[in-house]
Write a protein that holds these residues in place. Structure first.
Motif, PDB file in Angstrom:
ATOM      1  N   ARG A   1       9.400  18.556  45.223  1.00  0.00           N
ATOM      2  CA  ARG A   1      10.054  18.639  43.921  1.00  0.00           C
ATOM      3  C   ARG A   1       9.056  18.556  42.762  1.00  0.00           C
ATOM      4  N   ALA A   2       8.003  17.768  42.984  1.00  0.00           N
ATOM      5  CA  ALA A   2       7.078  17.505  41.888  1.00  0.00           C
ATOM      6  C   ALA A   2       6.241  18.727  41.531  1.00  0.00           C
TER       7      ALA A   2
ATOM      8  N   ASP B   1      14.436   7.106  37.369  1.00  0.00           N
ATOM      9  CA  ASP B   1      15.419   6.685  38.371  1.00  0.00           C
ATOM     10  C   ASP B   1      15.810   5.231  38.147  1.00  0.00           C
TER      11      ASP B   1
ATOM     12  N   ASN C   1      26.704  11.850  36.780  1.00  0.00           N
ATOM     13  CA  ASN C   1      26.207  12.979  37.539  1.00  0.00           C
ATOM     14  C   ASN C   1      25.848  14.061  36.539  1.00  0.00           C
TER      15      ASN C   1
ATOM     16  N   THR D   1       5.866  12.357  39.521  1.00  0.00           N
ATOM     17  CA  THR D   1       6.462  11.322  40.369  1.00  0.00           C
ATOM     18  C   THR D   1       6.632  10.026  39.591  1.00  0.00           C
TER      19      THR D   1
ATOM     20  N   LEU E   1      16.595  -1.021  25.469  1.00  0.00           N
ATOM     21  CA  LEU E   1      17.616  -1.696  26.261  1.00  0.00           C
ATOM     22  C   LEU E   1      17.431  -3.189  26.224  1.00  0.00           C
TER      23      LEU E   1
ATOM     24  N   ARG F   1      32.824  27.249  41.023  1.00  0.00           N
ATOM     25  CA  ARG F   1      32.877  25.790  41.057  1.00  0.00           C
ATOM     26  C   ARG F   1      34.255  25.293  40.645  1.00  0.00           C
TER      27      ARG F   1
ATOM     28  N   LEU G   1      19.040  12.379  28.681  1.00  0.00           N
ATOM     29  CA  LEU G   1      17.720  12.403  28.065  1.00  0.00           C
ATOM     30  C   LEU G   1      16.630  12.261  29.121  1.00  0.00           C
TER      31      LEU G   1
ATOM     32  N   ASP H   1       9.485  10.326  37.370  1.00  0.00           N
ATOM     33  CA  ASP H   1      10.680  10.400  38.212  1.00  0.00           C
ATOM     34  C   ASP H   1      11.135   9.005  38.620  1.00  0.00           C
ATOM     35  N   ARG H   2      10.185   8.208  39.130  1.00  0.00           N
ATOM     36  CA  ARG H   2      10.502   6.857  39.576  1.00  0.00           C
ATOM     37  C   ARG H   2      11.015   6.033  38.411  1.00  0.00           C
TER      38      ARG H   2
ATOM     39  N   TYR I   1      16.858  12.951  32.335  1.00  0.00           N
ATOM     40  CA  TYR I   1      16.845  14.148  33.164  1.00  0.00           C
ATOM     41  C   TYR I   1      16.074  15.270  32.471  1.00  0.00           C
TER      42      TYR I   1
ATOM     43  N   SER J   1      24.795  28.807  25.198  1.00  0.00           N
ATOM     44  CA  SER J   1      24.608  29.505  26.457  1.00  0.00           C
ATOM     45  C   SER J   1      23.525  30.578  26.317  1.00  0.00           C
TER      46      SER J   1
ATOM     47  N   ARG K   1      16.940  32.194  37.193  1.00  0.00           N
ATOM     48  CA  ARG K   1      16.138  31.959  35.987  1.00  0.00           C
ATOM     49  C   ARG K   1      14.663  31.908  36.311  1.00  0.00           C
TER      50      ARG K   1
ATOM     51  N   ASP L   1      25.802  32.816  35.677  1.00  0.00           N
ATOM     52  CA  ASP L   1      26.246  31.518  35.180  1.00  0.00           C
ATOM     53  C   ASP L   1      27.770  31.436  35.218  1.00  0.00           C
TER      54      ASP L   1
ATOM     55  N   ILE M   1      24.271  16.873  36.802  1.00  0.00           N
ATOM     56  CA  ILE M   1      24.508  18.273  37.175  1.00  0.00           C
ATOM     57  C   ILE M   1      25.954  18.436  37.594  1.00  0.00           C
ATOM     58  N   ARG M   2      26.653  19.227  36.850  1.00  0.00           N
ATOM     59  CA  ARG M   2      28.058  19.426  37.182  1.00  0.00           C
ATOM     60  C   ARG M   2      28.278  20.799  37.737  1.00  0.00           C
TER      61      ARG M   2
ATOM     62  N   TYR N   1      25.996  22.041  44.450  1.00  0.00           N
ATOM     63  CA  TYR N   1      24.548  21.967  44.288  1.00  0.00           C
ATOM     64  C   TYR N   1      23.892  23.282  44.658  1.00  0.00           C
TER      65      TYR N   1
ATOM     66  N   LEU O   1      15.429   3.387  35.400  1.00  0.00           N
ATOM     67  CA  LEU O   1      16.126   3.219  34.122  1.00  0.00           C
ATOM     68  C   LEU O   1      17.562   3.680  34.237  1.00  0.00           C
TER      69      LEU O   1
ATOM     70  N   TYR P   1      24.277  25.644  41.866  1.00  0.00           N
ATOM     71  CA  TYR P   1      23.397  25.242  40.766  1.00  0.00           C
ATOM     72  C   TYR P   1      21.973  25.704  41.035  1.00  0.00           C
TER      73      TYR P   1
ATOM     74  N   ARG Q   1      20.180  28.798  26.574  1.00  0.00           N
ATOM     75  CA  ARG Q   1      19.874  28.375  27.925  1.00  0.00           C
ATOM     76  C   ARG Q   1      19.493  29.530  28.832  1.00  0.00           C
TER      77      ARG Q   1
ATOM     78  N   ILE R   1      23.640  35.288  32.360  1.00  0.00           N
ATOM     79  CA  ILE R   1      24.943  34.820  31.870  1.00  0.00           C
ATOM     80  C   ILE R   1      26.043  35.197  32.857  1.00  0.00           C
TER      81      ILE R   1
ATOM     82  N   ARG S   1      19.714   1.311  35.921  1.00  0.00           N
ATOM     83  CA  ARG S   1      19.997   0.152  35.080  1.00  0.00           C
ATOM     84  C   ARG S   1      21.024   0.478  34.006  1.00  0.00           C
ATOM     85  N   ILE S   2      20.946   1.692  33.464  1.00  0.00           N
ATOM     86  CA  ILE S   2      21.839   2.026  32.362  1.00  0.00           C
ATOM     87  C   ILE S   2      23.245   2.299  32.855  1.00  0.00           C
TER      88      ILE S   2
END
Lengths: 271, 268
Positions: free
Chosen positions: B124-125, A256, A268, A249, B6, B264, A199, A252-253, A201, A116, B213, B257, A270-271, B203, A258, B206, A119, B254, A261-262
């Motif tokens: 976003r990009a 998305d 999810n 992008t 894969l 949540r 990975l 990103d594509r 993400y 923590s 940050r 966080d 982000i929790r 979300y 991959l 988050y 991060r 923190i 497929r996996i």
């Protein structure tokens, strides 16, 4: 327009929602002066904005293309290298930081706190620190990226280990498997799809982060960005912005596709 | 790389008996790529090893935080928090408008769906600091540029998250409202958002977290907040001040966080 009737007993918006909205508006009003938002600013703020957007409509400086390519490659390379280093560190750290795989509750707690801490600060702050420690260039950038990434990745890994089914773990243990064998053959295979999602993400996130590390001299496209901004070279700015957009992008594509497929969209991150 | 790994796995599944283990091949390929990258970036990890003692000395300079300018720092931290908050609220407003249009099953027209998806992607990009840099040039120094940058960047994230959540809602819920004659807005308002209220809050928290940050470094490009102070402290080699600022930022982040993860947990 017909008056809306909320699906509540009295037809008004639910109480808790109204409270949150009112409090938010109050907070916004209170902090407006702090962030220098005023009526005057909003009314007169449009002109410079439009002027600026006008500046951006220029023909790109094509002679810059070569250097741009080199810098973008450097950015991508930093991303890949930092993510790879972070992955190597994160797997064992993540195992230590998972409640059900950690050798001791104490280790688990310490690890969680360390993560923590890693991060807490953005990459850019660590990049500042590492730049003044080891000098300019991609090395401090990679170090900063890898450091923060470990904080995120090990946490995600630990969380996906914690939700692993008990059955396989007990199966291995009942045949006399030791701790390492349990981790290797019961926990890891189950957590692997989650890992892959994480990975991807992280890779995505790191590419964006790497693109701005150059602001503090830690390598990548960011440095060019600041310089051309200072020199008002809009013809370069526009190229940099577009190339960052394209590459982000693209990744990103790709990720998305991959990811679908996996894991068929069941993870999810982000929790 | 993962993709090829894969497909290797799929190939292995089709074979009988002991499958060929392609893992070493992929591992060595990855290692070669990584080695090429280190050469290309001119990174020499041995200097890092030599430098460990120097690093120890370097980090010891941070040992004595200097809190003498604490009131300035606190003010700037508050400004950072306010920037993050304003940015989050703007992002929320934009994404609440865009998300239903960008949800495949709600969008009034496939073209609108594609357009709003592309718009969210574009937002976003763009990294938030790049946007901040642009807006500082456009409307001048100060937190307003940071707010606009944060809200554009995170509206892209929120919009995508919300749209995906709205798409996961059971089709019957929308049908029920449409069956009683609800229009697009009413369907979104009374079937869409209530069905995803948990994700909605999750979300948003988050993003608020993330924005705090991000706001703490916006100052590096002159877009307000504590970042500028940190940059200046390091530029002047005032490691004691830098250390104090970093401690403050870490504490705030923190706390936020823990607060958001507490909220949540309470929701679930």
């Amino acid at each position: 327009m017909q008056k809306w009737h909320w699906p509540t007993p009295n037809g008004l918006p639910p109480f808790h929602i109204s409270i949150v909205v009112i409090c938010s508006i109050l907070l916004l009003a209170l902090s407006a002066s702090m962030v220098e938002i005023s009526y005057n600013r909003i009314v007169n703020g449009w002109r410079p904005m439009v002027d600026f957007l006008g500046h951006l409509l220029v023909t790109p400086d094509w002679s810059y293309l070569g250097q741009l390519g080199a810098k973008m490659l450097e950015t991508v390379e930093m991303t890949v290298l930092a993510t790879a280093i972070a992955t190597i560190v994160s797997v064992p750290v993540g195992i230590l930081a998972a409640e059900n795989a950690s050798p001791h509750p104490f280790v688990y707690r310490i690890m969680r706190e360390v993560l923590s801490f890693a991060r807490a600060l953005p990459e850019l702050v660590w990049a500042l620190v590492f730049v003044s420690a080891v000098g300019l260039g991609p090395l401090p950038g990679v170090m900063a990226l890898a450091f923060v990434t470990v904080g995120f990745m090990a946490k995600f890994i630990a969380e996906s280990i914690e939700v692993v089914g008990k059955g396989a773990v007990e199966g291995i243990q009942s045949t006399g498997g030791g701790r390492l064998q349990t981790i290797m053959f019961a926990i890891m295979p189950q957590a692997l799809p989650d890992f892959a999602g994480t990975l991807l993400y992280i890779l995505d996130h790191n590419l964006r982060a790497a693109a701005i590390l150059g602001l503090v001299g830690a390598g990548g496209i960011g440095y060019d960005m600041v310089i051309s901004m200072r020199m008002f070279e809009y013809d370069r700015i526009i190229m940099i912005a577009i190339s960052i957009y394209l590459i982000v992008t693209l990744l990103d594509r790709l990720s998305d596709k991959l990811r679908k497929r996996i894991i068929h969209g069941k993870v999810n991150v982000i929790r | 790389m993962v993709k090829s790994m894969l497909s290797a796995n799929h190939a292995m599944a089709g074979l009988e008996g002991r499958p060929r283990n392609l893992f070493p091949v992929w591992l060595s390929l990855i290692l070669i790529v990584l080695w090429r990258i280190t050469v290309d970036l001119d990174i020499d990890f041995s200097t890092l090893a030599y430098g460990v003692s120097d690093m120890g000395e370097y980090f010891s300079r941070y040992r004595t935080p200097d809190f003498s300018r604490i009131s300035t720092y606190l003010e700037l931290i508050l400004q950072t928090l306010a920037t993050a908050f304003w940015g989050t609220v703007f992002a929320l407003i934009v994404s609440v408008v865009l998300a239903p249009l960008a949800a495949r099953n709600l969008s009034p027209h496939p073209l609108i769906y594609r357009l709003s998806r592309e718009m969210l992607n574009f937002m976003r990009a763009m990294p938030d600091l790049l946007l901040a840099l642009l807006f500082v040039a456009a409307i001048g120094l100060g937190p307003l540029a940071g707010i606009i940058a944060l809200s554009i960047h995170t509206a892209g994230f929120l919009g995508k998250f919300f749209a995906e959540s709205l798409e996961r809602v059971d089709g019957g819920v929308y049908e029920a409202l449409e069956a009683v004659g609800a229009g697009f807005l009413q369907t979104v308002m009374f079937a869409g958002w209530p069905s995803i209220n948990r994700e909605f809050v999750g979300y948003t928290l988050y993003i608020m977290d993330r924005n705090v940050r991000a706001a703490s470094v916006l100052g590096l490009v002159g877009a307000g907040g504590i970042g500028l102070e940190l940059n200046e402290a390091l530029a002047l080699f005032r490691y004691d001040r830098a250390s104090a600022i970093m401690i403050l930022i870490i504490t705030v982040i923190i706390v936020i966080d823990h607060l958001s993860s507490y909220l949540r947990k309470k929701l679930n």
